[in-house]
Design a protein around this motif. Structure first.
Motif, PDB file in Angstrom:
ATOM      1  N   GLY A  94       5.597   7.057 -10.183  1.00  0.00           N
ATOM      2  CA  GLY A  94       6.051   6.195  -9.100  1.00  0.00           C
ATOM      3  C   GLY A  94       7.360   5.557  -9.508  1.00  0.00           C
ATOM      4  N   VAL A 103       9.909   2.580  -8.720  1.00  0.00           N
ATOM      5  CA  VAL A 103      10.070   1.353  -7.937  1.00  0.00           C
ATOM      6  C   VAL A 103      11.440   0.766  -8.244  1.00  0.00           C
ATOM      7  CG1 VAL A 103       7.602   0.837  -7.866  1.00  0.00           C
ATOM      8  CG2 VAL A 103       9.001  -0.138  -9.679  1.00  0.00           C
ATOM      9  N   ILE A 114       4.694   4.495 -13.993  1.00  0.00           N
ATOM     10  CA  ILE A 114       5.651   3.894 -13.073  1.00  0.00           C
ATOM     11  C   ILE A 114       6.975   3.717 -13.796  1.00  0.00           C
ATOM     12  CG2 ILE A 114       6.169   1.825 -11.718  1.00  0.00           C
ATOM     13  CD1 ILE A 114       3.059   1.557 -11.453  1.00  0.00           C
ATOM     14  N   LYS A 117      17.273   4.157  -5.756  1.00  0.00           N
ATOM     15  CA  LYS A 117      16.148   5.085  -5.920  1.00  0.00           C
ATOM     16  C   LYS A 117      16.439   6.401  -5.213  1.00  0.00           C
ATOM     17  CE  LYS A 117      13.296   2.242  -3.987  1.00  0.00           C
ATOM     18  NZ  LYS A 117      14.297   1.216  -3.671  1.00  0.00           N
ATOM     19  N   TYR A 164       7.760  -8.735  -8.366  1.00  0.00           N
ATOM     20  CA  TYR A 164       7.283  -7.558  -7.626  1.00  0.00           C
ATOM     21  C   TYR A 164       5.768  -7.425  -7.768  1.00  0.00           C
ATOM     22  CZ  TYR A 164       7.555  -2.756  -5.802  1.00  0.00           C
ATOM     23  OH  TYR A 164       7.422  -1.622  -5.053  1.00  0.00           O
ATOM     24  N   ALA A 213      10.527   1.703 -13.396  1.00  0.00           N
ATOM     25  CA  ALA A 213      11.153   0.646 -12.603  1.00  0.00           C
ATOM     26  C   ALA A 213      12.652   0.686 -12.825  1.00  0.00           C
ATOM     27  CB  ALA A 213      10.590  -0.708 -13.007  1.00  0.00           C
ATOM     28  N   VAL A 226       9.082   7.996  -4.852  1.00  0.00           N
ATOM     29  CA  VAL A 226       9.672   6.672  -4.660  1.00  0.00           C
ATOM     30  C   VAL A 226       8.735   5.925  -3.735  1.00  0.00           C
ATOM     31  CG1 VAL A 226      11.603   5.408  -3.680  1.00  0.00           C
ATOM     32  CG2 VAL A 226      12.002   7.580  -4.839  1.00  0.00           C
ATOM     33  N   THR A 227       8.303   4.761  -4.130  1.00  0.00           N
ATOM     34  CA  THR A 227       7.377   4.073  -3.235  1.00  0.00           C
ATOM     35  C   THR A 227       7.417   2.566  -3.427  1.00  0.00           C
ATOM     36  OG1 THR A 227       5.108   3.996  -2.451  1.00  0.00           O
ATOM     37  CG2 THR A 227       5.402   4.262  -4.811  1.00  0.00           C
ATOM     38  N   HIS A 228       7.127   1.866  -2.327  1.00  0.00           N
ATOM     39  CA  HIS A 228       6.986   0.414  -2.401  1.00  0.00           C
ATOM     40  C   HIS A 228       5.541   0.037  -2.160  1.00  0.00           C
ATOM     41  CE1 HIS A 228      11.181  -0.365  -2.683  1.00  0.00           C
ATOM     42  NE2 HIS A 228      11.452   0.292  -1.579  1.00  0.00           N
ATOM     43  N   LEU A 280       0.841   2.812  -5.976  1.00  0.00           N
ATOM     44  CA  LEU A 280       1.169   2.628  -7.396  1.00  0.00           C
ATOM     45  C   LEU A 280      -0.100   2.469  -8.219  1.00  0.00           C
ATOM     46  CD1 LEU A 280       4.234   0.245  -7.088  1.00  0.00           C
ATOM     47  CD2 LEU A 280       4.236   2.626  -7.790  1.00  0.00           C
ATOM     48  N   LEU A 320       2.094  -0.758  -3.029  1.00  0.00           N
ATOM     49  CA  LEU A 320       1.373  -1.152  -4.243  1.00  0.00           C
ATOM     50  C   LEU A 320       0.084  -0.369  -4.402  1.00  0.00           C
ATOM     51  CD1 LEU A 320       2.069  -4.943  -4.048  1.00  0.00           C
ATOM     52  CD2 LEU A 320       2.687  -3.471  -5.950  1.00  0.00           C
ATOM     53  N   GLU A 354       9.690   7.649  -0.467  1.00  0.00           N
ATOM     54  CA  GLU A 354       8.908   6.747   0.385  1.00  0.00           C
ATOM     55  C   GLU A 354       8.010   7.502   1.361  1.00  0.00           C
ATOM     56  OE1 GLU A 354      10.768   3.293   1.715  1.00  0.00           O
ATOM     57  OE2 GLU A 354      12.035   3.134  -0.051  1.00  0.00           O
TER      58      GLU A 354
END
Ligand SMILES: Nc1ncnc2c1ncn2[C@@H]1O[C@H](COP(=O)(O)OP(=O)(O)OP(=O)(O)O)[C@@H](O)[C@H]1O
Ligand SMILES: [Mg+2]
Lengths: 378, 265
Positions: B45, B47, B223, B54, B251, B225, B209-211, B216, B213, B178
């Motif tokens: 992942g 972030v 992950i 990203k 975050y 960052a 790529v992800t937001h 994740l 949670l 995303e």
């Protein structure tokens, strides 16, 4: 690897055992599919089917689907298929394809060639009607928007108009000058060449003058602008429409016609007559130059004859057409732009339509003007 | 909802290695020296703040953006030093889901998904139809969408069709920008489950790529960052939770993260 058997078929008593082996992957799909199709082509004399995956080494979606197809074919033949020896790695994928394709995918709708052709003709005819009505409707919208702007001149987007004037007018000057110069020169050359046989070279000046000022100047400029600016308008408005920019304007309380279209139309209606003047002058210069170099009469003679041949009416006839041509080009370009739908292909199609239709309409309009002026005797 | 993944994939071969990657636009650098490695079978992942680079990193990895310096190796091959043919062969081994979907607007959904298969595999028409539908059903779409045009789809549907297309060739690496944004939470959960399932069966390596949670926590093995153009932390979710960097703190311990860990506890 290539020679190994992907599917082993053997009969054990009343049971058919299908041994899948090796790599059931997309790269070998056609071989596997042929094998799978072969198994139940003629009904085997058995009561049950066992699909054994113990020797399966690799599996992807295509392979998994073909195993599922095998299972379904056995199921359809009432042979109580059973899959054994599933590697845990493959289980998820097999489960996943087992729930897919429950109904066969719809076939592509296919009609006969004749029906297709007739359908196209029908659609094209209906399109013409729609075209006309949408141009009329759109003209109405533009008139309403213009009315609003006239009542509140502050709403006129002056900056935007100047920007578009620069794009469609000022930046078009070099190419317009060049093309008209060449056309004027060619007209003069042809005229001299053919008139010389009757000893009537000097009439070339009349011909070039009248032709350029009445017809050719405005026509060439209109056609150039239809190709150069009309297409740009269509593509811009079309891609704005595709990306919901028009909707964004509308929800913010702006009228897209007022914000996007009116400035473009006004710019075109102002620019086209100005370019016609520039273009016609360039054509006369071209004609004059050729008369001098090729025809042998000096500029003073050319100007003298021109003054006699051309009246103010000739110029007026040419110029009065210009704003109408501009309006037609602008309206067609904007209507086509607003009719663009989601796809890139549609954008291309409408841009082409915009250019073709506006050139066609410009020439038709010119014809009407010719008839009209003949009728009133100018 | 703890991580249930058992197939710890340590010790696998490295499929992506990025060294000192610097890249940007118009003389302004966005990535300022990015280093990381991805092993076969990992779900990564990525972030980072919005606008933090990203998508730029993802696009650089797949060779869409020129880099200013550094190196990128995929399957052990430096992408700058190989010939066009080999590059194309590598490109067939990865699938990409772009942030905006990037469906071909003049093809139907069916044709979009079939396109990579039609070009790269020799499948019978019947198989092509069946596999395309199977892929679409895998990503949770109904067969009614088959003949729709991309402009007629909702945002979430576009994402799914794009994923189905990215999966069309059963790629070894999946780049997802995303993937769950624009999906409802239930679909997003299904999506995570799907990624894990595919990862297990096909041995997929996933770079996501992800937001989200939840993604994740549940889907990612590791992950990475990204902040200020550099990798500021790289490790499993626990590493992120313990990290001292202020951005990571807010975050993973901000209000939204709190409500999540509260619900999970
Ligand atoms: N084509 C481009 N031209 C110029 N600058 C760009 C371009 N694409 C991205 N950038 C810049 O690069 C930076 C990183 O952008 P990027 O799209 O990678 O952000 P992101 O981390 O993916 O954000 P998000 O989470 O919002 O998608 C931004 O500052 C952006 O302005
Ligand atoms: Mg992005």
């Amino acid at each position: 690897m290539a020679a190994e058997a992907l599917l082993h078929v053997r009969v054990e008593g009343r049971r058919l055992v299908l041994d899948a082996a090796g790599g059931w992957v997309a790269a070998r799909a056609s071989e596997i599919e042929a094998l799978v199709e072969g198994v139940f082509r003629k009904r085997p004399a058995v009561d049950a089917v066992e699909i054994n995956l113990t020797h399966l080494e690799r599996l992807d979606t295509v392979g998994a689907w073909l195993i599922e197809r095998l299972r379904r074919a056995a199921g359809d033949a009432k042979l109580y298929p059973e899959i054994v020896g599933i590697d845990p790695r493959f289980k998820v994928l097999l489960d996943e394809v087992a729930i897919s394709n429950k109904e066969p995918p719809h076939p592509h709708p296919r009609k006969g060639a004749l029906i297709d052709f007739l359908e196209h003709v029908g659609i094209a005819v209906a399109e013409v009607g729609k075209d006309l009505s949408s141009i009329v409707q759109f003209t109405g919208e533009v008139v309403v928007a213009s009315g609003r702007v006239l009542l509140a001149p502050m709403r006129l987007r002056f900056t935007s108009i100047v920007h578009h004037l620069d794009r469609v007018g000022f930046r078009a000057v070099p190419i317009i000058v060049l093309i008209n110069f060449l056309i004027g020169a060619i007209l003069a050359q042809q005229g001299i060449f053919h008139f010389r046989r009757f000893g009537a070279e000097t009439f070339v000046v009349d011909m070039v003058g009248i032709l350029v000022l009445r017809e050719v100047g405005v026509l060439i400029v209109s056609i150039m602008l239809a190709g150069r600016s009309g297409s740009a308008y269509t593509a811009e408005l079309g891609s704005m429409k595709m990306r919901e920019e028009m909707d964004a304007l509308r929800v913010m309380g702006f009228d897209p016609v007022e914000v996007l279209i009116l400035p473009r139309l006004i710019a075109l209606i102002v620019a086209l007559p100005l370019l016609t003047i520039v273009g016609s002058l360039a054509a006369l210069v071209g004609g004059g130059l050729v008369s001098w170099v090729y025809g042998g009469f000096p500029p003073e003679v050319f100007l003298d004859r021109l003054r006699e041949a051309v009246t103010l009416d000739t110029i007026k006839v040419g110029m009065i057409k210009a704003p109408f041509m501009a309006a037609v080009i602008g309206l067609v370009a904007c209507v086509e732009g607003l009719r663009v739908e989601g796809s890139a292909e549609s954008l291309g199609e409408h841009t082409t339509n915009s250019v073709v239709k506006s050139i066609f309409l410009v020439i038709v309009l010119d014809g009407f003007f010719a008839v009209f002026f003949a009728a009133i005797g100018v | 909802m703890a991580k249930s993944k058992t197939n710890g994939v340590n010790g696998g071969e490295t499929v992506i290695r990025v060294r000192g990657l610097v890249s940007g636009f118009h003389g302004v650098s966005v990535l300022k020296g990015v280093d990381f490695e991805i092993k076969h079978g990992e779900v990564i992942g990525l972030v980072g703040a919005s606008g933090g680079g990203k998508s730029v990193l993802t696009r650089s990895l797949i060779g869409l953006l020129p880099k200013w310096s550094g190196s990128i190796e995929v399957f052990g091959r430096d992408l700058d030093k190989i010939e066009e043919r080999e590059r194309q062969a590598i490109e067939r081994r990865w699938g990409v889901l772009f942030q905006g979907g990037a469906l071909f607007s003049s093809l139907t959904v069916r044709q979009n998904v079939q396109f990579p298969m039609r070009e790269n595999l020799s499948l019978s028409n019947r198989l092509l139809e069946e596999i395309a539908l199977a892929k679409l059903e895998m990503v949770g779409l109904h067969r009614d969408v088959l003949d729709k045009m991309p402009s007629e789809l909702s945002g979430g549907m576009v994402k799914r069709v794009a994923l189905a297309r990215a999966l069309a060739l059963d790629p070894e690496i999946l780049f997802l920008d995303e993937p769950t944004s624009g999906l409802d939470p239930i679909s997003a959960g299904d999506f995570d489950a799907l990624i894990m399932a595919l990862q297990e069966t096909l041995g997929l390596t996933v770079f996501m790529v992800t937001h989200d949670l939840d993604s994740l926590y549940t889907a990612c093995d590791r992950i990475i960052a990204l902040a200020d153009g550099k990798v500021i932390a790289d490790g499993p979710i626990e590493t992120m939770l313990e990290a001292e960097h202020p951005w990571l703190k807010s975050y993973f311990h901000g209000a939204r993260a709190q409500s999540r860990s509260g619900a999970a506890a």
